[in-house]
Design a protein around this motif. Structure first.
Motif, PDB file in Angstrom:
ATOM      1  N   LEU A 220       0.801  -1.143   0.223  1.00 21.46           N
ATOM      2  CA  LEU A 220      -0.100  -0.076   0.104  1.00 21.46           C
ATOM      3  C   LEU A 220       1.045   1.400   0.093  1.00 21.46           C
ATOM      4  N   ARG A 221       0.773   2.210  -0.941  1.00 14.99           N
ATOM      5  CA  ARG A 221       1.483   3.298  -1.191  1.00 14.99           C
ATOM      6  C   ARG A 221       0.941   4.319   0.031  1.00 14.99           C
ATOM      7  N   VAL A 222       2.096   4.846   0.565  1.00 16.13           N
ATOM      8  CA  VAL A 222       1.623   6.140   1.541  1.00 16.13           C
ATOM      9  C   VAL A 222       2.218   7.445   0.900  1.00 16.13           C
ATOM     10  N   ALA A 223       1.657   8.285   0.989  1.00 16.12           N
ATOM     11  CA  ALA A 223       2.089   9.833   0.687  1.00 16.12           C
ATOM     12  C   ALA A 223       2.718  10.568   1.596  1.00 16.12           C
ATOM     13  N   LYS A 224       2.399  10.496   2.655  1.00 20.13           N
ATOM     14  CA  LYS A 224       3.302  11.502   3.643  1.00 20.13           C
ATOM     15  C   LYS A 224       3.590  10.547   5.008  1.00 20.13           C
ATOM     16  N   ALA A 225       4.568  10.950   5.649  1.00 16.33           N
ATOM     17  CA  ALA A 225       4.908  10.336   6.970  1.00 16.33           C
ATOM     18  C   ALA A 225       3.731  10.344   7.990  1.00 16.33           C
ATOM     19  N   SER A 226       2.859  11.285   7.882  1.00 20.13           N
ATOM     20  CA  SER A 226       1.672  11.342   8.888  1.00 20.13           C
ATOM     21  C   SER A 226       0.765  10.261   8.521  1.00 20.13           C
ATOM     22  N   GLU A 227       0.997   9.752   7.330  1.00 24.59           N
ATOM     23  CA  GLU A 227       0.085   8.636   6.962  1.00 24.59           C
ATOM     24  C   GLU A 227       0.443   7.220   6.906  1.00 24.59           C
ATOM     25  N   ARG A 228       1.133   6.970   8.132  1.00 22.78           N
ATOM     26  CA  ARG A 228       1.852   5.741   8.378  1.00 22.78           C
ATOM     27  C   ARG A 228       0.796   4.738   8.653  1.00 22.78           C
ATOM     28  N   VAL A 229       0.726   3.511   7.999  1.00 16.62           N
ATOM     29  CA  VAL A 229      -0.150   2.513   8.245  1.00 16.62           C
ATOM     30  C   VAL A 229       0.211   1.950   9.824  1.00 16.62           C
ATOM     31  N   THR A 230      -0.939   1.770  10.490  1.00 24.47           N
ATOM     32  CA  THR A 230      -0.695   1.020  11.807  1.00 24.47           C
ATOM     33  C   THR A 230      -1.390  -0.261  11.973  1.00 24.47           C
ATOM     34  N   ARG A 231      -2.328  -0.447  11.343  1.00 25.03           N
ATOM     35  CA  ARG A 231      -2.962  -1.858  11.260  1.00 25.03           C
ATOM     36  C   ARG A 231      -3.652  -2.001   9.749  1.00 25.03           C
ATOM     37  N   LEU A 232      -3.586  -3.469   9.706  1.00 26.78           N
ATOM     38  CA  LEU A 232      -4.282  -4.083   8.489  1.00 26.78           C
ATOM     39  C   LEU A 232      -5.345  -5.198   8.714  1.00 26.78           C
ATOM     40  N   CYS A 233      -6.340  -5.172   8.058  1.00 23.15           N
ATOM     41  CA  CYS A 233      -7.108  -6.350   8.164  1.00 23.15           C
ATOM     42  C   CYS A 233      -7.689  -6.805   6.786  1.00 23.15           C
ATOM     43  N   LEU A 234      -7.641  -8.056   6.597  1.00 22.85           N
ATOM     44  CA  LEU A 234      -7.911  -8.778   5.320  1.00 22.85           C
ATOM     45  C   LEU A 234      -9.593  -8.820   5.243  1.00 22.85           C
ATOM     46  N   LYS A 235     -10.130  -8.610   4.266  1.00 26.88           N
ATOM     47  CA  LYS A 235     -11.460  -8.858   4.098  1.00 26.88           C
ATOM     48  C   LYS A 235     -11.832 -10.369   3.809  1.00 26.88           C
ATOM     49  N   ALA A 236     -12.698 -11.083   4.430  1.00 28.14           N
ATOM     50  CA  ALA A 236     -12.956 -12.587   4.082  1.00 28.14           C
ATOM     51  C   ALA A 236     -13.521 -12.850   2.726  1.00 28.14           C
ATOM     52  N   GLY A 237     -13.411 -13.523   2.040  1.00 25.53           N
ATOM     53  CA  GLY A 237     -13.748 -14.046   0.764  1.00 25.53           C
ATOM     54  C   GLY A 237     -12.731 -13.877  -0.532  1.00 25.53           C
ATOM     55  N   LYS A 238     -13.282 -13.758  -1.623  1.00 25.85           N
ATOM     56  CA  LYS A 238     -12.391 -13.914  -2.672  1.00 25.85           C
ATOM     57  C   LYS A 238     -12.103 -12.576  -3.206  1.00 25.85           C
ATOM     58  N   SER A 239     -12.754 -11.510  -2.757  1.00 25.52           N
ATOM     59  CA  SER A 239     -12.191 -10.242  -3.337  1.00 25.52           C
ATOM     60  C   SER A 239     -11.024  -9.820  -2.585  1.00 25.52           C
ATOM     61  N   PRO A 240     -10.115  -9.016  -3.151  1.00 25.62           N
ATOM     62  CA  PRO A 240      -8.621  -8.713  -2.882  1.00 25.62           C
ATOM     63  C   PRO A 240      -8.852  -7.448  -2.093  1.00 25.62           C
ATOM     64  N   VAL A 241      -9.444  -7.279  -0.840  1.00 24.06           N
ATOM     65  CA  VAL A 241      -9.784  -6.122  -0.241  1.00 24.06           C
ATOM     66  C   VAL A 241      -9.188  -6.043   1.307  1.00 24.06           C
ATOM     67  N   CYS A 242      -8.759  -5.175   1.659  1.00 21.33           N
ATOM     68  CA  CYS A 242      -8.056  -5.013   2.907  1.00 21.33           C
ATOM     69  C   CYS A 242      -8.526  -3.433   3.564  1.00 21.33           C
ATOM     70  N   ALA A 243      -8.531  -3.403   4.733  1.00 19.74           N
ATOM     71  CA  ALA A 243      -8.551  -2.216   5.549  1.00 19.74           C
ATOM     72  C   ALA A 243      -7.156  -1.839   6.275  1.00 19.74           C
ATOM     73  N   ALA A 244      -7.040  -0.638   6.163  1.00 15.50           N
ATOM     74  CA  ALA A 244      -5.739  -0.122   6.721  1.00 15.50           C
ATOM     75  C   ALA A 244      -6.093   1.009   7.453  1.00 15.50           C
ATOM     76  N   GLY A 245      -5.558   1.002   8.760  1.00 17.01           N
ATOM     77  CA  GLY A 245      -5.718   2.102   9.555  1.00 17.01           C
ATOM     78  C   GLY A 245      -4.399   2.974   9.505  1.00 17.01           C
ATOM     79  N   TYR A 246      -4.574   4.285   9.776  1.00 14.56           N
ATOM     80  CA  TYR A 246      -3.321   5.105   9.729  1.00 14.56           C
ATOM     81  C   TYR A 246      -3.113   5.854  11.043  1.00 14.56           C
ATOM     82  N   SER A 247      -1.875   6.376  11.142  1.00 13.31           N
ATOM     83  CA  SER A 247      -1.536   7.181  12.448  1.00 13.31           C
ATOM     84  C   SER A 247      -2.092   8.330  12.522  1.00 13.31           C
ATOM     85  N   ASP A 248      -2.851   8.885  11.502  1.00 12.93           N
ATOM     86  CA  ASP A 248      -3.468  10.102  11.494  1.00 12.93           C
ATOM     87  C   ASP A 248      -4.950   9.907  11.700  1.00 12.93           C
TER      88      ASP A 248
END
Length: 107
Positions: free
Chosen positions: A1-29
């Motif tokens: 996952l591309r992050v544009a700024k240092a303030s947008e640091r990814v803090t957590r990830l969660c994959l969505k169940a099923g066949k779709s390639p989707v995840c939720a990403a939480g950020y430091s901001d």
């Protein structure tokens, strides 16, 4: 996952169940983004926390996403409506885990 700024640091990830390639990403901001991780595209952006996201969880049907934060709040997001539907306050410290409880027997 591309992050544009240092303030947008990814803090957590969660994959969505099923066949779709989707995840939720939480950020430091405090932002939450849903990503198509195969295409590297942001699908949805949610703003609702005042501090970094500390935990994420999709419900089994992937209609809702629960997020917890260092701001001590839990937010329940309706993914179809693209909006927060509930905020749970009153925790005395950061929220470290969220989950959707499933009653015995599937109810």
């Amino acid at each position: 996952l591309r992050v544009a700024k240092a303030s947008e640091r990814v803090t957590r990830l969660c994959l969505k169940a099923g066949k779709s390639p989707v995840c939720a990403a939480g950020y430091s901001d405090g932002a939450v983004r849903l990503w198509n991780y195969e295409e590297g595209q942001v699908l949805q952006v949610f703003q609702g926390h005042r501090s970094g996201v500390s935990c994420l969880c999709f419900d089994d049907a992937a209609h809702f996403l629960a997020t917890g934060s260092n701001d001590t709040d839990i937010v329940l997001w309706d993914l179809a409506a693209e909006a927060g539907v509930a905020r749970f306050r009153g925790h005395v410290d950061q929220v470290t885990a969220v989950l959707f409880w499933k009653a015995p027997g599937g109810g």
